[in-house]
Design a protein around this motif. Sequence first.
Motif, PDB file in Angstrom:
ATOM      1  N   GLN A  97       0.850  -1.187   0.000  1.00 41.11           N
ATOM      2  CA  GLN A  97       0.000   0.000   0.000  1.00 41.11           C
ATOM      3  C   GLN A  97       0.886   1.238   0.000  1.00 41.11           C
ATOM      4  O   GLN A  97       1.874   1.310   0.740  1.00 41.11           O
ATOM      5  CB  GLN A  97      -0.919   0.008   1.211  1.00 41.11           C
ATOM      6  N   THR A 100       0.314   8.704  -1.015  1.00 40.91           N
ATOM      7  CA  THR A 100       0.619   9.644  -2.088  1.00 40.91           C
ATOM      8  C   THR A 100       1.895  10.430  -1.807  1.00 40.91           C
ATOM      9  O   THR A 100       2.644  10.746  -2.735  1.00 40.91           O
ATOM     10  CB  THR A 100      -0.549  10.624  -2.303  1.00 40.91           C
ATOM     11  N   ASP A 117      -4.425   2.087  -6.423  1.00 42.48           N
ATOM     12  CA  ASP A 117      -5.801   1.776  -6.033  1.00 42.48           C
ATOM     13  C   ASP A 117      -6.723   2.984  -5.950  1.00 42.48           C
ATOM     14  O   ASP A 117      -7.879   2.853  -5.520  1.00 42.48           O
ATOM     15  CB  ASP A 117      -5.804   1.035  -4.690  1.00 42.48           C
ATOM     16  N   ARG A 118      -6.242   4.170  -6.384  1.00 41.49           N
ATOM     17  CA  ARG A 118      -7.091   5.362  -6.305  1.00 41.49           C
ATOM     18  C   ARG A 118      -6.514   6.443  -7.207  1.00 41.49           C
ATOM     19  O   ARG A 118      -5.302   6.491  -7.442  1.00 41.49           O
ATOM     20  CB  ARG A 118      -7.205   5.857  -4.862  1.00 41.49           C
ATOM     21  N   THR A 119      -7.376   7.329  -7.675  1.00 45.70           N
ATOM     22  CA  THR A 119      -6.929   8.348  -8.624  1.00 45.70           C
ATOM     23  C   THR A 119      -5.963   9.367  -8.024  1.00 45.70           C
ATOM     24  O   THR A 119      -5.060   9.820  -8.742  1.00 45.70           O
ATOM     25  CB  THR A 119      -8.128   9.058  -9.271  1.00 45.70           C
ATOM     26  N   PRO A 120      -6.093   9.774  -6.758  1.00 43.20           N
ATOM     27  CA  PRO A 120      -5.076  10.699  -6.226  1.00 43.20           C
ATOM     28  C   PRO A 120      -3.666  10.114  -6.264  1.00 43.20           C
ATOM     29  O   PRO A 120      -2.699  10.841  -6.493  1.00 43.20           O
ATOM     30  CB  PRO A 120      -5.550  10.953  -4.786  1.00 43.20           C
ATOM     31  N   ILE A 145      -3.315  -1.965 -11.386  1.00 47.39           N
ATOM     32  CA  ILE A 145      -4.428  -1.541 -10.539  1.00 47.39           C
ATOM     33  C   ILE A 145      -4.729  -2.641  -9.538  1.00 47.39           C
ATOM     34  O   ILE A 145      -5.083  -3.766  -9.927  1.00 47.39           O
ATOM     35  CB  ILE A 145      -5.676  -1.232 -11.375  1.00 47.39           C
ATOM     36  N   ASN A 148      -9.681  -5.047  -4.956  1.00 47.37           N
ATOM     37  CA  ASN A 148     -10.144  -5.735  -3.762  1.00 47.37           C
ATOM     38  C   ASN A 148     -11.132  -6.821  -4.176  1.00 47.37           C
ATOM     39  O   ASN A 148     -12.203  -6.529  -4.712  1.00 47.37           O
ATOM     40  CB  ASN A 148     -10.818  -4.734  -2.815  1.00 47.37           C
ATOM     41  N   ALA A 163      -8.831  -1.299  -4.928  1.00 49.00           N
ATOM     42  CA  ALA A 163     -10.008  -0.592  -5.407  1.00 49.00           C
ATOM     43  C   ALA A 163     -11.161  -1.553  -5.633  1.00 49.00           C
ATOM     44  O   ALA A 163     -10.959  -2.735  -5.918  1.00 49.00           O
ATOM     45  CB  ALA A 163      -9.676   0.127  -6.715  1.00 49.00           C
ATOM     46  N   ASP A 167     -14.481   0.531  -9.712  1.00 49.01           N
ATOM     47  CA  ASP A 167     -13.629   1.717  -9.843  1.00 49.01           C
ATOM     48  C   ASP A 167     -12.473   1.509 -10.826  1.00 49.01           C
ATOM     49  O   ASP A 167     -11.771   2.466 -11.158  1.00 49.01           O
ATOM     50  CB  ASP A 167     -13.043   2.096  -8.478  1.00 49.01           C
ATOM     51  N   ILE A 171      -9.855   4.441 -12.749  1.00 44.56           N
ATOM     52  CA  ILE A 171      -8.421   4.470 -12.460  1.00 44.56           C
ATOM     53  C   ILE A 171      -7.615   4.191 -13.719  1.00 44.56           C
ATOM     54  O   ILE A 171      -6.604   4.844 -13.994  1.00 44.56           O
ATOM     55  CB  ILE A 171      -8.081   3.458 -11.340  1.00 44.56           C
ATOM     56  N   ARG A 174      -7.377   7.203 -15.967  1.00 47.30           N
ATOM     57  CA  ARG A 174      -6.454   8.215 -15.456  1.00 47.30           C
ATOM     58  C   ARG A 174      -4.997   7.803 -15.715  1.00 47.30           C
ATOM     59  O   ARG A 174      -4.170   8.632 -16.080  1.00 47.30           O
ATOM     60  CB  ARG A 174      -6.688   8.417 -13.953  1.00 47.30           C
TER      61      ARG A 174
END
Length: 253
Positions: A97, A100, A117-120, A145, A148, A163, A167, A171, A174
């Motif tokens: 994990q 950012t 696992d996320r766009t940020p 990516i 989960n 993610a 989602d 992702i 992006r």
Amino acid sequence: MTELSAPGQGQGEDTRTAELAQRISAVRSRIVKAADRAGRSDRLPALIVVTKFHPAEDIRRLAALGIKDVGENRDQEAAAKALELADLALTWHFVGQLQTKKAKSVARYASAVHSVDRTPLVDALAKAVGNEMESSGRAPLDCFIQVNLDDQTDDAGTHRGGAAPTDVPVIAERIAASKALSLAGVMAVAPLGMPPEPAFQKLAGISARLAAAYPAATAISAGMSQDLEAAIKFGATHLRIGSDILGSRPAVG
């Protein structure tokens, strides 16, 4: 520090190297047998040895034994090892994990991140890798990516992260939009306390849908020491193996 012999020169005197060689051979044998059963003996998955908590000396031994891909899941440890072992031609995979705020550090050494696992996080990696490409000429970062696969609620805090399957398209879009990132495919860890086969079958379906939209994104990072056979059965292209090669984690402190 234990002195390491050069490849093919007196490695038998190094009992740890001999142990690692035996363990690598056993894991490779499992991989070949599982691939044969799955009818994919001509497409063996890549072996990534996850070296978290193990010393840099062990990674030198692994390199001497032909291992080129190593995985780490904590940036502080990974960054230090990558710097110490910069003389080796290793490919570093970040598999844990990722915050950012660690993107800038990871961009300096990692060739791939398996836990997007996320766009940020995508945005942070795109910026950090883009800066590294301008300053050092590094290649785009391969991004997997993380999905989960646990369908149950996480009241006990036991899910493996990643993610939601719904989602993944957002992702992926992006990642694909960034010149600094390359969409490699998907990654997952089988849910705890459940048979891995249904989870990896589900991941294969998610992978197929992703590849239909992005034909180059065919990689599936799945399978660890305890479930590599199931992962290979359902199309894993990258295996993340730790304990079956390196043994138990060293005592801390």
